[in-house]
Design an enzyme around this catalytic site. Structure first.
Site, PDB file in Angstrom:
ATOM      1  N   ASN A   9       0.883  -1.173   0.000  1.00 10.06           N
ATOM      2  CA  ASN A   9       0.000   0.000   0.000  1.00 10.06           C
ATOM      3  C   ASN A   9       0.920   1.222   0.000  1.00 10.06           C
ATOM      4  OD1 ASN A   9      -1.741   2.071   0.522  1.00 10.06           O
ATOM      5  ND2 ASN A   9      -2.658   1.148   2.356  1.00 10.06           N
ATOM      6  N   ARG A  84      -2.617  -2.217  -3.310  1.00  6.52           N
ATOM      7  CA  ARG A  84      -3.824  -1.424  -3.058  1.00  6.52           C
ATOM      8  C   ARG A  84      -3.782  -0.194  -3.966  1.00  6.52           C
ATOM      9  NH1 ARG A  84      -5.027   3.157   1.142  1.00  6.52           N
ATOM     10  NH2 ARG A  84      -7.237   3.334   0.789  1.00  6.52           N
ATOM     11  N   HIS A 173     -12.979   2.557   0.510  1.00  4.75           N
ATOM     12  CA  HIS A 173     -12.941   1.548   1.589  1.00  4.75           C
ATOM     13  C   HIS A 173     -13.592   0.228   1.142  1.00  4.75           C
ATOM     14  CE1 HIS A 173     -12.934   4.925   4.857  1.00  4.75           C
ATOM     15  NE2 HIS A 173     -11.702   4.540   4.604  1.00  4.75           N
ATOM     16  N   ARG A 232     -11.785  15.340   8.208  1.00 11.45           N
ATOM     17  CA  ARG A 232     -12.589  15.701   7.026  1.00 11.45           C
ATOM     18  C   ARG A 232     -14.012  16.043   7.441  1.00 11.45           C
ATOM     19  NH1 ARG A 232     -11.282  10.357   3.639  1.00 11.45           N
ATOM     20  NH2 ARG A 232      -9.301  10.091   4.711  1.00 11.45           N
ATOM     21  N   ILE A 323     -12.000   3.284  15.230  1.00 12.73           N
ATOM     22  CA  ILE A 323     -13.035   3.758  16.160  1.00 12.73           C
ATOM     23  C   ILE A 323     -14.109   2.685  16.336  1.00 12.73           C
ATOM     24  CG2 ILE A 323     -14.732   5.570  16.630  1.00 12.73           C
ATOM     25  CD1 ILE A 323     -13.106   7.392  14.689  1.00 12.73           C
ATOM     26  N   GLU A 375      -7.805  -5.459   5.696  1.00 16.12           N
ATOM     27  CA  GLU A 375      -7.682  -5.068   4.294  1.00 16.12           C
ATOM     28  C   GLU A 375      -6.531  -5.808   3.618  1.00 16.12           C
ATOM     29  OE1 GLU A 375      -8.237  -0.986   5.894  1.00 16.12           O
ATOM     30  OE2 GLU A 375      -9.037  -0.566   3.915  1.00 16.12           O
TER      31      GLU A 375
HETATM   32  P1  ADP Z   1      -6.838   4.444   9.431  1.00 15.32           P
HETATM   33  O1  ADP Z   1      -8.170   4.899   8.899  1.00 15.32           O
HETATM   34  O2  ADP Z   1      -5.746   5.445   9.225  1.00 15.32           O
HETATM   35  O3  ADP Z   1      -6.492   3.017   9.065  1.00 15.32           O
HETATM   36  P2  ADP Z   1      -7.624   3.410  12.029  1.00 15.32           P
HETATM   37  O4  ADP Z   1      -8.673   2.556  11.419  1.00 15.32           O
HETATM   38  O5  ADP Z   1      -6.497   2.731  12.734  1.00 15.32           O
HETATM   39  O6  ADP Z   1      -7.004   4.459  11.009  1.00 15.32           O
HETATM   40  O7  ADP Z   1      -8.348   4.398  13.040  1.00 15.32           O
HETATM   41  C1  ADP Z   1      -7.617   5.354  13.743  1.00 15.32           C
HETATM   42  C2  ADP Z   1      -8.521   6.009  14.750  1.00 15.32           C
HETATM   43  O8  ADP Z   1      -9.090   5.028  15.622  1.00 15.32           O
HETATM   44  C3  ADP Z   1      -7.795   6.965  15.686  1.00 15.32           C
HETATM   45  O9  ADP Z   1      -7.689   8.249  15.155  1.00 15.32           O
HETATM   46  C4  ADP Z   1      -8.677   6.965  16.921  1.00 15.32           C
HETATM   47  O10 ADP Z   1      -9.635   7.994  16.780  1.00 15.32           O
HETATM   48  C5  ADP Z   1      -9.405   5.633  16.869  1.00 15.32           C
HETATM   49  N1  ADP Z   1      -9.026   4.755  17.990  1.00 15.32           N
HETATM   50  C6  ADP Z   1      -7.968   3.927  18.067  1.00 15.32           C
HETATM   51  N2  ADP Z   1      -7.948   3.302  19.260  1.00 15.32           N
HETATM   52  C7  ADP Z   1      -9.035   3.741  19.947  1.00 15.32           C
HETATM   53  C8  ADP Z   1      -9.592   3.468  21.252  1.00 15.32           C
HETATM   54  N3  ADP Z   1      -9.026   2.600  22.083  1.00 15.32           N
HETATM   55  N4  ADP Z   1     -10.726   4.118  21.593  1.00 15.32           N
HETATM   56  C9  ADP Z   1     -11.317   4.985  20.757  1.00 15.32           C
HETATM   57  N5  ADP Z   1     -10.845   5.270  19.536  1.00 15.32           N
HETATM   58  C10 ADP Z   1      -9.729   4.673  19.140  1.00 15.32           C
END
Ligand code: ADP
Length: 392
Positions: A9, A84, A173, A232, A323, A375
Site C-alpha cells: 500500500n 492497493r 474503503h 474531514r 473507532i 484489508e
Molecule cells: P486508518 O483509517 O488510518 O487506518 P484506524 O482505522 O487505525 O485508522 O483508526 C484510527 C482512529 O481510531 C484513531 O484516530 C482513533 O480515533 C481511533 N481509535 C484507536 N484506538 C481507539 C480506542 N481505544 N478508543 C477509541 N478510539 C480509538
C-alpha cells in the site's frame, strides 16, 4: 512451498507492506516505511516471532525502501504482489492482473484521485522493477462499489458531467466493506444477508451490502463525502464553497485544505481528531469534545438510516475500523439513535469487546457485530483468486 502474497500500500511518502501467508496460522510479516523522500526515512515492522524492529533508511526513495522491505521478508519470496490502488474508476470492477495497458489505464484514472493514484503507481513501478518475474495484481478501493445501481451513483447534475468527465459517486474503503460483510455472512450463518457496515477509522464510510454486493455507500466522487471523519468535514452544503469564496475570499486550495485537514472531529472539538483523547476530554467536561462525539455519532446513524433504503432486508449492523472496533461509547451512541430499527445493544458485551476481537454485541433483535477489518488479508485473498482464475 512459500504461498504468501506480498501486499503493498504505497503512499506519496510511505509504503505499508504485509507478507500474508495462505495459511492463517502462519505468522504475517508486516511494517511501514515512512518519511520517504526526506533525509530521515525509517522502516519499522514486526518479524515472524512477533518482535518489532526499526531501522533508519537515510534518504531512501520508494525503490530503496522496497529493497529494505525485501530484506525483512526472512527469505520468504512471495508468489505474487497485491497492490492497493485507491481509484479504479468505472473501468476496474475487480482485482486485475497488472500489465502495461492496465498501468496506463490507472494513470488515466489519476485525474479522479490526484493525491492517491500517482503515489500508488510509484510503488507499482518500483515493485515491478524489483520483482520482474512475479505476477502483480491491482486491488481497487472503488471496485467493490461498482455494483451500485445508477440511482445510487448518479449525482443530480447535468448528464454531460457524468458522460464526459466521469463525475459520479464511486465510493471507497471497498476492500474493508467487502471483508467485514463477508465475515458477517460467515459468522451469522446468513449467507448473503443484508448488512449495513460502518468503517470508522481516520477516514469513515458506511455501506449497504446485499448478498455480498455493495448497493450504496456514503463516500462519493472523492473520499470527502459522507460521514464526519477525523479531519474531514463529510457532507456540507454544496453552496458552502461559493459562500466561502465570495464572502471570505478563500481560494479553492484553502477550502480544500480546511475541509480535508482542518474539519471533522478536529475542527469541531478544536482539540484533536483522536477519539481516545476526545473521550477523555469529554469525561473532564470539555464541551467541544462532547459536541464532536455527538455530531460524529449522529452523522453515522443518519447515514446508516439513509442507506437502509438500499436494502430489501436488514439483518444487522457491522462496526469496524479504529473507532468502530475500539470505542464502546461511540457504538452505544450510534445504536441509541436507531431504536426504530429494532436494535438492542448488550451493554456488557459491548464494553468488553476490545480491539482485534470479533464480537456479537446485540441483546436480541437485529444482529450487531464488531469485526476487525483485514484489508491486507482481503487484498491477498483477491490477488490469489485472480491468479487462480487466470491459471484455470
Ligand atoms: P486508518 O483509517 O488510518 O487506518 P484506524 O482505522 O487505525 O485508522 O483508526 C484510527 C482512529 O481510531 C484513531 O484516530 C482513533 O480515533 C481511533 N481509535 C484507536 N484506538 C481507539 C480506542 N481505544 N478508543 C477509541 N478510539 C480509538
Amino acid at each position: 512451498m512459500e504461498t504468501s502474497v506480498l501486499v503493498i500500500n504505497c503512499g506519496s511518502s510511505s509504503i505499508k507492506y504485509a507478507l500474508v501467508p495462505k495459511d492463517p496460522a502462519r505468522p504475517r510479516l508486516s511494517g511501514l516505511a515512512e518519511r520517504l523522500g526526506s533525509s530521515n526515512a525509517r522502516l519499522k515492522g514486526t518479524d515472524s516471532n512477533g518482535e518489532t524492529f526499526e531501522q533508519s533508511l537515510g534518504a531512501a526513495d520508494h525503490t530503496e525502501a522496497l529493497e529494505a522491505i525485501l530484506g525483512r521478508l526472512e527469505g520468504r519470496l512471495p508468489v505474487a504482489v497485491g497492490h492497493r490502488i485507491v481509484h479504479g474508476g468505472e473501468r476496474f470492477t475487480r482485482a486485475t492482473l497488472i500489465d502495461d495497458e492496465v498501468v496506463a489505464a490507472i494513470e488515466q484514472t489519476a485525474t479522479l484521485a490526484p493525491l492517491h493514484n500517482p503515489a500508488n503507481l510509484t510503488g507499482l513501478a518500483a515493485t515491478r522493477r524489483l520483482f520482474p518475474d512475479l505476477p502483480q495484481v491491482a486491488v481497487f478501493d472503488t471496485a467493490f462499489h461498482q455494483s451500485l445501481p445508477p440511482r445510487a451513483y448518479r449525482y443530480a447534475l447535468p448528464e454531460a458531467l457524468y458522460r464526459d468527465h466521469g463525475i459520479r459517486r464511486y465510493g471507497f474503503h471497498g476492500t474493508s466493506h467487502a471483508y467485514v460483510s463477508r465475515r458477517a455472512d460467515a459468522l451469522s450463518g446468513l449467507e448473503g444477508g443484508g448488512w449495513l457496515t460502518a468503517h470508522l477509522g481516520n477516514g469513515c464510510s458506511t455501506c449497504a451490502v446485499w448478498k455480498g454486493q455493495s448497493l450504496d455507500t456514503s463516500m462519493g466522487l472523492t473520499p470527502l463525502e459522507g460521514l464526519v471523519m477525523g479531519t474531514r468535514s463529510g457532507d456540507v452544503d454544496p453552496g458552502l464553497h461559493a459562500h466561502l469564496s465570495r464572502q471570505l475570499g478563500w481560494t479553492i486550495e484553502r477550502i480544500y485544505e480546511v475541509l480535508n485537514r482542518g474539519s471533522g472531529l478536529l475542527g469541531l472539538s478544536g482539540l484533536t481528531n483522536d477519539v481516545r483523547e476526545l473521550e477523555a476530554a469529554e469525561a473532564e467536561g470539555h464541551p467541544g469534545a462532547a459536541l464532536a462525539i455527538k455530531v460524529f455519532c449522529y452523522s453515522v446513524a443518519k447515514s446508516l438510516a439513509a442507506l437502509s433504503c438500499a436494502l430489501p432486508r436488514l439483518d444487522g449492523l457491522v462496526f469496524t475500523g479504529g473507532i468502530g472496533e475500539n470505542s464502546p461509547l461511540v457504538r452505544e451512541q450510534i445504536i441509541a439513535l436507531l431504536p426504530h430499527f429494532g436494535l438492542q445493544l448488550n451493554r456488557t458485551v459491548n464494553s468488553e469487546t476490545i480491539r482485534g476481537q470479533e464480537g456479537r454485541i446485540d441483546a436480541g433483535g437485529r444482529q450487531l457485530w464488531v469485526i476487525p477489518t483485514d484489508e491486507e488479508g482481503q487484498i491477498a485473498t483477491e490477488t490469489r483468486q485472480r491468479l487462480e482464475e487466470t491459471a484455470a
